[in-house]
Scaffold this motif. Structure first.
Motif, PDB file in Angstrom:
ATOM      1  N   TYR A  33       0.828  -1.218   0.000  1.00 50.59           N
ATOM      2  CA  TYR A  33       0.000   0.000   0.000  1.00 50.59           C
ATOM      3  C   TYR A  33       0.854   1.257   0.000  1.00 50.59           C
ATOM      4  O   TYR A  33       0.342   2.358   0.132  1.00 50.59           O
ATOM      5  CB  TYR A  33      -0.966  -0.024   1.190  1.00 50.59           C
ATOM      6  N   PHE A  34       2.173   1.094  -0.159  1.00 50.75           N
ATOM      7  CA  PHE A  34       3.074   2.246  -0.259  1.00 50.75           C
ATOM      8  C   PHE A  34       3.234   2.674  -1.721  1.00 50.75           C
ATOM      9  O   PHE A  34       3.736   3.740  -1.994  1.00 50.75           O
ATOM     10  CB  PHE A  34       4.453   1.897   0.320  1.00 50.75           C
ATOM     11  N   GLN A  61      -1.156  -1.134   8.967  1.00 50.02           N
ATOM     12  CA  GLN A  61      -1.261   0.260   8.560  1.00 50.02           C
ATOM     13  C   GLN A  61      -2.723   0.532   8.207  1.00 50.02           C
ATOM     14  O   GLN A  61      -3.467  -0.399   7.887  1.00 50.02           O
ATOM     15  CB  GLN A  61      -0.348   0.558   7.377  1.00 50.02           C
ATOM     16  N   VAL A  66      -5.462   1.627   5.785  1.00 51.01           N
ATOM     17  CA  VAL A  66      -5.720   1.796   4.354  1.00 51.01           C
ATOM     18  C   VAL A  66      -7.230   1.902   4.188  1.00 51.01           C
ATOM     19  O   VAL A  66      -7.955   0.951   4.497  1.00 51.01           O
ATOM     20  CB  VAL A  66      -5.184   0.586   3.532  1.00 51.01           C
ATOM     21  N   ILE A  75       1.142  -4.768   7.142  1.00 50.70           N
ATOM     22  CA  ILE A  75       2.217  -4.114   6.385  1.00 50.70           C
ATOM     23  C   ILE A  75       2.977  -5.207   5.635  1.00 50.70           C
ATOM     24  O   ILE A  75       3.303  -6.249   6.201  1.00 50.70           O
ATOM     25  CB  ILE A  75       3.142  -3.350   7.350  1.00 50.70           C
ATOM     26  N   SER A 111       2.274   0.727  14.873  1.00 50.16           N
ATOM     27  CA  SER A 111       1.740  -0.209  13.872  1.00 50.16           C
ATOM     28  C   SER A 111       1.488  -1.594  14.465  1.00 50.16           C
ATOM     29  O   SER A 111       0.864  -2.441  13.824  1.00 50.16           O
ATOM     30  CB  SER A 111       2.700  -0.308  12.681  1.00 50.16           C
ATOM     31  N   GLU A 114       3.156   6.499  12.473  1.00 49.30           N
ATOM     32  CA  GLU A 114       2.722   5.876  11.211  1.00 49.30           C
ATOM     33  C   GLU A 114       2.948   6.807  10.025  1.00 49.30           C
ATOM     34  O   GLU A 114       3.308   6.359   8.941  1.00 49.30           O
ATOM     35  CB  GLU A 114       1.242   5.480  11.299  1.00 49.30           C
ATOM     36  N   HIS A 147       5.194   6.085   6.693  1.00 55.51           N
ATOM     37  CA  HIS A 147       4.761   6.241   5.300  1.00 55.51           C
ATOM     38  C   HIS A 147       5.737   7.077   4.479  1.00 55.51           C
ATOM     39  O   HIS A 147       5.730   7.024   3.252  1.00 55.51           O
ATOM     40  CB  HIS A 147       3.343   6.806   5.233  1.00 55.51           C
ATOM     41  N   SER A 148       6.592   7.820   5.166  1.00 50.56           N
ATOM     42  CA  SER A 148       7.685   8.529   4.477  1.00 50.56           C
ATOM     43  C   SER A 148       8.960   7.674   4.491  1.00 50.56           C
ATOM     44  O   SER A 148      10.053   8.169   4.275  1.00 50.56           O
ATOM     45  CB  SER A 148       7.954   9.868   5.168  1.00 50.56           C
TER      46      SER A 148
END
Length: 310
Positions: A27-28, A181, A183, A190, A210, A236, A240-241
Motif C-alpha cells: 500500500y506504499f 497500517q 488503508v 504491512i 503499527s 505511522e 509512510h515517508s
C-alpha cells in the motif's frame, strides 16, 4: 559477529516501473503519470546519485546491472530475494510476485566470487512458492546478528512456518508479531517488516504504533531493551515517508552511518535526529521515483554482504 558491514550489493534498474503484481498488497506504491521509460530514467538517476553518496564515505558498493531480457520492474530491491551470511551461506527466498522471481540470478553469485567473496553453501527456500508460501528476505526478516534474534511481521509475504524454518537453519531466535497500517479506514498487514523497523548496533528505529496487539508490542520493546538497544519510536505518518526503511553501514575508518532516503530524513523530528546522531552519522539521498512507484526505499535497495573473503 557484527551487526553492520561495509559492503553491499545493489542492482541498477533497467526496466523500473510500478509493478502491478506487487501493488495488490504493497500500500506504499502509487502510480505516476509518466511513461515507463521516463520513470526508469528518473529511477536510474536516483540510483546513481545514491551509490555515489555511499561510495563517497567509503562504503563498498558492488553494482550489478539488471538483465535487459527479464521484465523485472523491482530488481532495484535485491534484499528481498537474497541474503549473504558470515559463515559463507547464501539464502535464496520465495517471492510473492511471479515477475520478481526472475530477479534471482546466478550471475550475481559469480560476480561476488570474482570480487573475492567465498560462497560455501546456498540455502534455497524458493520451492515454497509452489505451495503459495513466501518469505521475502531481509524485507520480511530483520536480523539482530549479534544477539541472534530475528524479527518478523507476518503478512502475505512472510509465512510463519517458513520464518521459523529459516531461524532454525541460521540459528536465530524468532520474534513474531503483526504490524498494520491504515488503508481506507481498515487496518491491513504491512507487507514488509523493514518498512516499520530497523535494527542498528546500539539502537532500533521502530513504528510501535503499527503493532496493534499490546502483548506483542510489549514483547518487542522488552527484547530490544534486553539487548541494550535505544528505542527510537516513529509515527505511522513517518513510516509512510519510509522512516523505518533504514540500514546502518560502515564507511571509511569503521565510521558508522544510518542510510535512508531524503523523504525519511525530512520526516524525522529534531529529537529523533539527535537520538540517531548520538550513535552515528546520517546519509540520505532523494529516492522519490523509486519510493513512489516501487513502494520501497533505501534499505530495500541494499543487500548486505557478510561473506568471508578469499
Amino acid at each position: 559477529m557484527q551487526q553492520t558491514t561495509n559492503t553491499i550489493l545493489m542492482i541498477r534498474p533497467i526496466n523500473f516501473r510500478m509493478n502491478e503484481q506487487t501493488a495488490v498488497n504493497n500500500y506504499f506504491q502509487e502510480d505516476l503519470d509518466l511513461k515507463n521509460a521516463e520513470i526508469n530514467a528518473k529511477a536510474q538517476n536516483e540510483f546513481d546519485a545514491f551509490v555515489e553518496k555511499l561510495r563517497a564515505v567509503g562504503i563498498n558498493v558492488i553494482v550489478e546491472e539488471d538483465d535487459k531480457l527479464n521484465d523485472t520492474p523491482d530488481s532495484v530491491f535485491p534484499n528481498n530475494w537474497v541474503s549473504f551470511h558470515s559463515n559463507g551461506d547464501v539464502a535464496k527466498y520465495p517471492m510473492f510476485a511471479e515477475n520478481r522471481r526472475k530477479e534471482r540470478r546466478e550471475e550475481v553469485f559469480v560476480r561476488l566470487e570474482k570480487e573475492g567473496f567465498v560462497i560455501e553453501n546456498i540455502v534455497d527456500y524458493t520451492s515454497a512458492e509452489h505451495e503459495g508460501y513466501f518469505l521475502e528476505g531481509t524485507g520480511s526478516v530483520i536480523l539482530d546478528r549479534v544477539n541472534r534474534k530475528a524479527y518478523c511481521a507476518l503478512s502475505p509475504r512472510a509465512d510463519e512456518e517458513l520464518f521459523i524454518e529459516f531461524c532454525e537453519d541460521f540459528e536465530y531466535s524468532p520474534v513474531i508479531f503483526t504490524a498494520y497500517q491504515s488503508v481506507e479506514n481498515k487496518r491491513l498487514p504491512i507487507y514488509h517488516t523493514n518498512v516499520m523497523m530497523c535494527i542498528a548496533e546500539n539502537f532500533a528505529v521502530i513504528c510501535l504504533d503499527s503493532i496493534d496487539d499490546k502483548k506483542e508490542r510489549k514483547s518487542i520493546v522488552k527484547h530490544l531493551r534486553q539487548d541494550g538497544k535505544e528505542i527510537i519510536s516513529i509515527t505511522e505518518a513517518q513510516m509512510h515517508s519510509f522512516a523505518g526503511n533504514m540500514l546502518q553501514l560502515q564507511g571509511e575508518n569503521d565510521k558508522r552511518f544510518l542510510v535512508m532516503s531524503e523523504a525519511a530524513h525530512s520526516s524525522l523530528s529534531k529529537s529523533q535526529i539527535n537520538s540517531i546522531e548520538k550513535h552515528c552519522a546520517i546519509i540520505s539521498s532523494s529516492l522519490e521515483t523509486i519510493e513512489t512507484c516501487g513502494g520501497g526505499s533505501a534499505r530495500c535497495m541494499m543487500a548486505e554482504i557478510f561473506l568471508p573473503k578469499n
